[in-house]
Write a protein that holds these residues in place. Sequence first.
Motif, PDB file in Angstrom:
ATOM      1  N   PHE A 230       0.827  -1.205   0.000  1.00  0.00           N
ATOM      2  CA  PHE A 230       0.000   0.000   0.000  1.00  0.00           C
ATOM      3  C   PHE A 230       0.863   1.257   0.000  1.00  0.00           C
ATOM      4  N   GLY A 243      -6.736  -0.077   4.713  1.00  0.00           N
ATOM      5  CA  GLY A 243      -6.680  -1.253   3.855  1.00  0.00           C
ATOM      6  C   GLY A 243      -6.885  -2.533   4.645  1.00  0.00           C
ATOM      7  N   LEU A 246     -10.574  -2.933   5.692  1.00  0.00           N
ATOM      8  CA  LEU A 246     -11.407  -3.438   4.604  1.00  0.00           C
ATOM      9  C   LEU A 246     -11.137  -4.926   4.352  1.00  0.00           C
ATOM     10  N   TYR A 295      -7.626  -0.676  -2.561  1.00  0.00           N
ATOM     11  CA  TYR A 295      -8.706  -0.639  -1.569  1.00  0.00           C
ATOM     12  C   TYR A 295      -9.902  -1.468  -2.022  1.00  0.00           C
ATOM     13  N   SER A 298      -9.175  -5.223  -1.868  1.00  0.00           N
ATOM     14  CA  SER A 298      -8.862  -5.767  -0.545  1.00  0.00           C
ATOM     15  C   SER A 298     -10.042  -6.518   0.057  1.00  0.00           C
TER      16      SER A 298
END
Length: 397
Positions: A230, A243, A246, A295, A298
Amino acid sequence: MSASDRTIQANFRLFYFLAFWALGGLYPLLSIYLKEEIRLSGSQIGTLVSIGPIVMVIAQPVWGLICDWTGRARTVLVTALLATGGIGLGFLFFDEYLPLLAAASSLALFQGAIIPISDTLTVNYAMRHRLDYGSFRLWGAIGFAAAGFAMGWLAERFGLSVIFYGFALTLWLGAASARRMPGDRISMRMDLRSGLSRLIRLPRFALFLLATFLVFGPIFANNTYMGLLFQSSGATVAGVGLGFLLAAGSEVPFMKIAGNWIRRRGALAVTLFAAGISALRWLFYFFEPDILWLYLTSVVQGLSTGLFIPAALIYVRNLAPEEAKTTAVSLYTAAGTGLGNWFCTLLGGWILETFDIFTTYLFFGILTAVGAMILWIVLRLEKTGTKKASPEPAGRP
């Protein structure tokens, strides 16, 4: 249900929330801390983080013997929680590779007792009261997801060292919660000799262990390298936490429906589907997607990890003979969360140092794809065996 039972069940949920909060708040951000604060290389990070799974594989049977010998599993669990939290704080006093490696080994030694003992206490209670173990374990996934976001936000504002304070505090609170667990005398013994003699006669079991090694390894190594992925795409430390919220949070709803999918499709078919989704996800990351796509994808973790974990465990238990189930589950855990985790984390760090984080995920994708192919072979073997076991239809006279 009595007030006492409600209190005990709420305490089990609180324990899992706290224990996995500690793990979710530390490990996703640990690689970032080691890279930015300590300035370790990719191979050093991989070696340091990968030492934990191997130590845990060795330590867990020893903790089982201690529980059997003392008959005080709850006390052993509380001791392990307190010691693990204290050793976690010790990371703050070292800024060189070798002392940190020693601290990571010591941490894993005591951490290796936490999940097996707490799971055994919880399963015993759940079976005695005809409850679903998953309803307690689910709170671990919630805690892991919430910690990733919360600790990322705190680290953004107060520095990355906050992850060690959060780790120690929540484990110590978990120790206070563990003290209120039912103090059952539990047995964690495993008859390795007789169990292995039965399991080696099952080719499908050996193939499934190999697939577990290849699929589970990248899943757990991702907890180490996802933060760096990320950041390489432009995320802040708080963005890394989002992240993980999620990704880990997406596991919760899929764990709740996993049982229904497994009953309808079969445990092996569900593991194959989950492994395929996981392979596609890792391979997609090799193409350096924009942070928005990181995102969005994920949440696929729920379809992969959230389904693979319960389905794989059920398949192993169903495949193994009754007298070898404990051995089968122990070997399955060692292959995936132990050896697979160690191998992928170690080589992932070397690839990170030699190439980049995106190539690390290409490596994860290739391994998982091979694991999915092996699962497909196991599925074909199972269908072939079922057909052979079915009686031939009677011909016309």
